[in-house]
Design an enzyme around this catalytic site. Sequence first.
Site, PDB file in Angstrom:
ATOM      1  N   ARG A 108       1.097  -1.176  -0.100  1.00  0.00           N
ATOM      2  CA  ARG A 108       0.019  -0.041   0.022  1.00  0.00           C
ATOM      3  C   ARG A 108       1.013   1.293   0.065  1.00  0.00           C
ATOM      4  O   ARG A 108       1.820   1.355   0.871  1.00  0.00           O
ATOM      5  CB  ARG A 108      -0.693   0.073   1.314  1.00  0.00           C
ATOM      6  CG  ARG A 108      -1.635   1.239   1.606  1.00  0.00           C
ATOM      7  CD  ARG A 108      -2.574   1.286   2.497  1.00  0.00           C
ATOM      8  NE  ARG A 108      -3.787   0.489   1.802  1.00  0.00           N
ATOM      9  CZ  ARG A 108      -5.115   0.679   2.467  1.00  0.00           C
ATOM     10  NH1 ARG A 108      -5.433   1.382   3.520  1.00  0.00           N
ATOM     11  NH2 ARG A 108      -6.020   0.083   1.885  1.00  0.00           N
ATOM     12  N   HIS A 135      -7.387   0.941  -6.310  1.00  0.00           N
ATOM     13  CA  HIS A 135      -7.696   0.129  -5.288  1.00  0.00           C
ATOM     14  C   HIS A 135      -8.445  -1.299  -5.832  1.00  0.00           C
ATOM     15  O   HIS A 135      -9.503  -1.399  -5.405  1.00  0.00           O
ATOM     16  CB  HIS A 135      -8.491   0.829  -4.169  1.00  0.00           C
ATOM     17  CG  HIS A 135      -8.517   0.258  -2.727  1.00  0.00           C
ATOM     18  ND1 HIS A 135      -7.726  -0.865  -2.438  1.00  0.00           N
ATOM     19  CD2 HIS A 135      -9.024   0.596  -1.696  1.00  0.00           C
ATOM     20  CE1 HIS A 135      -7.865  -1.239  -1.201  1.00  0.00           C
ATOM     21  NE2 HIS A 135      -8.571  -0.441  -0.647  1.00  0.00           N
ATOM     22  N   GLN A 138     -10.030  -3.830  -3.503  1.00  0.00           N
ATOM     23  CA  GLN A 138     -11.331  -3.453  -2.757  1.00  0.00           C
ATOM     24  C   GLN A 138     -12.370  -3.590  -3.715  1.00  0.00           C
ATOM     25  O   GLN A 138     -13.541  -4.058  -3.308  1.00  0.00           O
ATOM     26  CB  GLN A 138     -11.328  -1.961  -2.344  1.00  0.00           C
ATOM     27  CG  GLN A 138     -12.724  -1.337  -2.023  1.00  0.00           C
ATOM     28  CD  GLN A 138     -12.956  -2.120  -0.548  1.00  0.00           C
ATOM     29  OE1 GLN A 138     -11.893  -2.176   0.335  1.00  0.00           O
ATOM     30  NE2 GLN A 138     -14.188  -2.676  -0.374  1.00  0.00           N
ATOM     31  N   ASP A 226     -17.085   7.123  -1.487  1.00  0.00           N
ATOM     32  CA  ASP A 226     -15.830   7.210  -0.777  1.00  0.00           C
ATOM     33  C   ASP A 226     -15.565   8.711  -0.143  1.00  0.00           C
ATOM     34  O   ASP A 226     -16.241   9.516  -0.277  1.00  0.00           O
ATOM     35  CB  ASP A 226     -14.699   6.924  -1.718  1.00  0.00           C
ATOM     36  CG  ASP A 226     -13.461   6.537  -0.939  1.00  0.00           C
ATOM     37  OD1 ASP A 226     -13.387   6.106   0.161  1.00  0.00           O
ATOM     38  OD2 ASP A 226     -12.228   6.428  -1.685  1.00  0.00           O
ATOM     39  N   CYS A 266     -15.965   1.388   0.753  1.00  0.00           N
ATOM     40  CA  CYS A 266     -14.876   0.692   1.056  1.00  0.00           C
ATOM     41  C   CYS A 266     -14.646   0.942   2.532  1.00  0.00           C
ATOM     42  O   CYS A 266     -13.920   0.046   3.030  1.00  0.00           O
ATOM     43  CB  CYS A 266     -13.943   0.931  -0.056  1.00  0.00           C
ATOM     44  SG  CYS A 266     -13.139   2.803   0.005  1.00  0.00           S
ATOM     45  N   ARG A 294     -13.357  -9.110   1.440  1.00  0.00           N
ATOM     46  CA  ARG A 294     -11.774  -8.632   1.065  1.00  0.00           C
ATOM     47  C   ARG A 294     -11.218  -9.871   1.404  1.00  0.00           C
ATOM     48  O   ARG A 294     -10.536 -10.380   0.725  1.00  0.00           O
ATOM     49  CB  ARG A 294     -11.546  -7.322   2.057  1.00  0.00           C
ATOM     50  CG  ARG A 294     -12.118  -6.016   1.694  1.00  0.00           C
ATOM     51  CD  ARG A 294     -11.359  -5.514   0.365  1.00  0.00           C
ATOM     52  NE  ARG A 294      -9.948  -5.535   0.333  1.00  0.00           N
ATOM     53  CZ  ARG A 294      -9.074  -4.300   0.876  1.00  0.00           C
ATOM     54  NH1 ARG A 294      -9.895  -3.395   1.464  1.00  0.00           N
ATOM     55  NH2 ARG A 294      -8.052  -4.319   0.792  1.00  0.00           N
TER      56      ARG A 294
HETATM   57  N1  NVA Z   1      -9.776   6.609  -1.210  1.00  0.00           N
HETATM   58  C1  NVA Z   1      -9.694   6.318   0.033  1.00  0.00           C
HETATM   59  C2  NVA Z   1      -9.852   4.685   0.270  1.00  0.00           C
HETATM   60  C3  NVA Z   1      -9.365   4.326   1.520  1.00  0.00           C
HETATM   61  C4  NVA Z   1      -9.603   2.787   1.487  1.00  0.00           C
HETATM   62  C5  NVA Z   1      -8.084   6.519   0.165  1.00  0.00           C
HETATM   63  O1  NVA Z   1      -7.234   6.388  -0.706  1.00  0.00           O
HETATM   64  O2  NVA Z   1      -7.663   7.142   1.330  1.00  0.00           O
HETATM   65  N1   CP Z   2     -10.919  -0.121   2.368  1.00  0.00           N
HETATM   66  C1   CP Z   2      -9.991  -0.229   2.860  1.00  0.00           C
HETATM   67  O1   CP Z   2      -8.955  -0.655   2.107  1.00  0.00           O
HETATM   68  O2   CP Z   2      -9.647  -0.017   4.227  1.00  0.00           O
HETATM   69  P1   CP Z   2      -8.327   0.195   4.980  1.00  0.00           P
HETATM   70  O3   CP Z   2      -7.647   1.667   4.677  1.00  0.00           O
HETATM   71  O4   CP Z   2      -8.713  -0.028   6.370  1.00  0.00           O
HETATM   72  O5   CP Z   2      -7.257  -1.110   4.406  1.00  0.00           O
END
Ligand code: NVA
Ligand code: CP
Length: 307
Positions: A108, A135, A138, A226, A266, A294
């Site tokens: 990540r 992502h 997800q 989101d 998500c 997930r």
């Molecule tokens: N768009 C959000 C998704 C978190 C799972 C982010 O990137 O923070």
């Molecule tokens: N939806 C998701 O990826 O959650 P986290 O940021 O908690 O991993």
Amino acid sequence: MPELNRQEHFLALADWSRDRLEEMIERGIELKRRRGEPGAEQPLAGQSLGMIFAKSSTRTRVSFEVGASELGASPLFLSKQDIQLGRGEPISDTARVLSRYVHGIMIRTFEQSDLEELARYGSVPVINGLTDRFHPCQVLADLMTARESLGADLSGISVAWIGDGNNMAHSWLNAAARFGFRLRLACPEGYEPDGDVLEAAREETVVELVGEPEEAASGVNVVTTDVWASMGDEGEVQERRRAFEGYRVDGDVMQAAAEGAIFLHCLPAHRGEEVTAEVIDGPASRVWDEAENRLHVQKALLAELMG
Ligand code: NVA
Ligand code: CP
């Protein structure tokens, strides 16, 4: 620069065929059904999964750790700050070293190009656990949730995206293109998805950009949104609150959707910003199944790539 074989990794939904994505969803559903059965197979026994995190996580971290363990592999949590990557060791060197120890890497991070560099220089499968651009894990879980809840062929569904044209919106665009479903987006001006991702999807399916959330949701089976400010956007929170006011999934937006439509998010969610409590905690919400899925769909992915 070493070549990148995108089929050996999971970097974006667009890299994989529809058949292979469908197979992951079907296997995810099967693994969910059989979870906890005695004598469950451990196809990854003796392997290790490195998990690099340059951003926070609840779901991704826990679902990958538990999923890898259930398949027999040992997960290693590697916070970017705690490994030499955070002190400037090149990604290419990190990739080559980790590949000598582990059998797969989930990462990540911020830049999609960093993820690709890791995949290029390493010699083990790399999985995108979220970048600023995509992502995919997800949205794969979201598609599994839609399949379970709507019981439909995914090419026949229609989806509304409300809010930021961010990494999640990009992965929904990839998914719409692969599965051929209709996607309608309502994003504030200046926060639309990247043009190249949008155009690539438009070559494969019907994608509409509309002005209002209710217009986007009109007659669709899935309404999704989101946060207004993603990880990395912390400096823009106030500005985004102003820009996104009105881009909220509330009861009226859900009312505009088709009968039996579901709401997905998500998570983490901000009740009162992108979604009201009435919707996320209401009968159309499938967010807890979505979070659970997930685990199942990523087990299918890990077995596919590392098995
Ligand atoms: N768009 C959000 C998704 C978190 C799972 C982010 O990137 O923070
Ligand atoms: N939806 C998701 O990826 O959650 P986290 O940021 O908690 O991993």
